[in-house]
Design an enzyme around this catalytic site. Structure first.
Site: not given
Ligand SMILES: Cc1ncc(C[n+]2csc(CCOP(=O)(O)OP(=O)(O)O)c2C)c(N)n1
Length: 601
Positions: A196, A84, A146-147, A511
């Site tokens: 529902k 979803e 449920f749900q 990042m």
């Molecule tokens: C759902 C979610 N969880 C955690 C984060 C925190 N976060 C921001 S950037 C990042 C790293 C992203 O890694 P990747 O997708 O491999 O991209 P890269 O930075 O290596 O290009 C994280 C964990 C987020 N933005 N979204």
């Protein structure tokens, strides 16, 4: 931000929209062909059809089954997603590309809670989405059935408005209202929770046309006196700067905004959601400002004496420190949402209204353009002083920026780019030259890893339905982001969707690794994957095409083969794990203090 649900984005006509469906009555013949409304569920589907909905994304389940059963008889194209969350992101991106609310469906409980991330994402980015959720029968609500989840309670803070449907006869009207409201004024997500017994209950009347609530009347035009005062301020500015936010694109005001900037010779920066509102290859364009924006955009923000901001909420990733933002400027703020005026940044000249209409008002009120020749030259010098470039020494691994540039080179200007969240997202926004609105589709305010692939699916369907089958859809993903929603590849294969996923694989959640190096003494806690699946082979296992690229000399061929393949493809680019995103304005720092390397942070 205008009243819309427009079949063709960028018409610059803010008067048409969901509320206008009343103007397009169906013929009696068309009415006759459709089965009569007999249940709440058929009324829901009839309301969607009447609103012009052509697609919906969702996952089946007990409490939503009556609505799905009614969809069986409908021309609405339903795309069954793997999860979803994917449905909500696909609906979001579909809406962004098509310029109308995207629709997603889920069952009660886990179905609804799985939608939540996408709804929150749409809310942060003011994207129009209508979510329909199944709910346990009304007389079981509150019994921990449920749900059962309190979907209204869970989504109240992250929707523009939500509704608990209470009556089979009127549920179609409610759905029409929610659809119209999502797209009107400042767009956003709305949700209708459908018990529902209501969807299964008998209904004997056609729903009315999709209309927003009578009480919802966003102000479209700014006060004329305020406009005159603002026009004088622009005429007299020596260093005027336009800041176009996502609201310019949502209001279908890009053409108007472009003409205003060019006619008056005013340099333009955009926010990240505003990317594409102004062509990045135009001499007046300084690209986007903020944490990883261009040095020249951030210099212009720092030195402008009049910031003319249109359709932006002054997010902290844009402003850096509020106190040090645009320190030499008065601020003129055009926004359709009065709540945004002076929320984060004080507006000296507040103008509430639709972006396109208010720009037109200001333009009409202006007697002459500002004398900004020296300022334009200064902005041009900053462009030369702080160019967007990167080093690519031959003894270092493939640079991700090179991959982005290679795709940009190989594709047409109308290509749609979607992304996950992280470094790859920043490189995709920095090293691609965006020229058109609704070509940059990303997760800005919420920063949702996993947005990219389902967004590409939604974008693909939107383009196809607009007759733009030849348009390319490219998703730049991180290895971490791809791992969050890659199951949606099964959907792309099943639906034979022509999308290309470029995984900029640094085997890090990069990042986070960059921040650990900069701010946590290089302690790489939970940032490194010491093992990553082979995404090219995984793609093939899904039934898509896959490539692996390690070197510069493989890039061009892989890109052209993947783009030429008529179906979903994945290229696993093994890029330099140590590459960082610059420029960077540290959180809360002044925009002018952007770092070009780690030692400057
Ligand atoms: C759902 C979610 N969880 C955690 C984060 C925190 N976060 C921001 S950037 C990042 C790293 C992203 O890694 P990747 O997708 O491999 O991209 P890269 O930075 O290596 O290009 C994280 C964990 C987020 N933005 N979204």
């Amino acid at each position: 931000m205008s009243e819309r649900a427009t079949p063709t984005p960028e018409t610059d006509d803010p008067t048409h929209g969901a509320a206008d469906t009343e103007e397009q009555p169906r013929t009696d013949d068309a009415d006759d062909e459709r089965p009569p409304v007999t249940t709440g569920a058929s009324s829901v589907v009839r309301a969607l059809e009447a609103a012009g909905v052509e697609a919906a994304f969702g996952v089946q389940g007990g409490a939503i089954m009556p609505v799905y059963d009614a969809l069986y008889d409908s021309p609405i194209r339903h795309v069954m997603m793997a999860h979803e969350q994917g449905a909500s992101h696909a609906a979001d991106a579909y809406g962004v590309v098509k310029g109308e609310p995207g629709v997603c469906l889920a069952t009660s409980g886990p179905g609804a809670t799985n939608l939540v991330t996408g709804i929150a994402d749409a809310n942060m980015d003011s994207d129009a989405v209508l979510a329909l959720t199944g709910q346990v029968p009304s007389d079981m609500v509150g019994s921990d059935a449920f749900q059962e989840t309190d979907t209204i309670g869970v989504t109240a803070p992250i929707t523009k408005h939500n509704y608990f449907a209470g009556d089979a006869d009127t549920v179609g009207d409610t759905v029409g209202e929610a659809f119209a409201l999502a797209g009107m004024g400042r767009p956003g997500p709305t949700l209708v929770d459908l018990p529902k017994d209501v969807t299964q209950g008998e209904a004997g009347r056609e729903p009315g046309p999709a209309r927003p609530p009578k009480t919802y009347n966003p102000q479209m035009e700014a006060d004329e006196q305020d406009v005159k005062v603002a026009a004088r301020a622009i005429e007299n500015a020596e260093k005027p700067l336009l800041l176009f936010g996502g609201g310019v694109i949502k209001a279908n005001a890009s053409k108007t905004a472009r003409a205003f900037a060019i006619d008056h010779g005013i340099p333009v920066v955009t926010t990240m959601p505003g990317i594409g509102s102004f062509p990045e290859d135009h001499e007046l364009c300084l690209s986007w400002a903020g944490m990883h924006g261009t040095g020249y955009a951030n210099m212009a923000i720092t030195h402008t004496d009049l910031l003319i901001a249109v359709g932006t909420r002054f997010d902290d990733r844009l402003t850096g420190g509020i106190d040090s933002f645009a320190p030499e400027a008065e601020v003129l703020h055009i926004d359709i949402d009065p709540a945004e005026i002076s929320k984060n940044i004080h507006a000296d000249y507040p103008l509430v209204g639709d972006a396109g209409r208010v720009i037109d008002q200001v333009d009409t009120a202006m007697e002459h353009s500002p004398d900004a020749r020296e300022w334009r030259e200064q902005c041009g010098q900053w462009k030369e002083e702080y160019p967007m470039d990167y080093a690519a020494p031959s003894d270092e691994p493939l640079k991700p920026q090179f991959v982005v540039e290679a795709f940009d080179e190989a594709t047409a200007d109308d290509t749609i780019v979607t992304t996950g969240v992280g470094q790859h997202q920043m490189w995709a926004s920095q090293y691609w030259t965006y020229r058109e609105p609704r070509t940059w589709v990303s997760s800005h305010g919420l920063g949702t890893m996993g947005y990219g692939l389902p967004a590409a699916i939604g974008a693909r369907l939107a383009a196809d339905q607009m007759g733009q089958e030849d348009r390319s859809v490219v998703c730049f993903d991180g290895d971490g982001s791809f791992l969050m929603t890659m199951q949606e590849l099964s959907v792309a294969v099943r639906e034979n969707m022509d999308i290309t996923v470029a995984v900029l694989n640094n085997e890090y959640i990069g990042m986070v690794r960059q921040w650990q190096d900069a701010f946590y003494e290089g302690r790489h806690m939970a940032a490194e994957y010491n093992w990553c699946p082979e995404f090219d082979r995984l793609a093939e296992a899904f039934g898509a095409r896959g490539w692996r690229v390690d070197d510069y000399d493989q890039v061009v061929d892989a890109v052209s083969e993947a783009l030429a393949y008529d179906g979903p493809s994945v290229i696993d680019f093994h890029v330099d794990p140590g590459e960082n995103v610059y420029p960077m304005v540290a959180s809360g720092a002044p925009n002018g203090k952007f770092a070009l390397s780690e030692d400057q942070l």
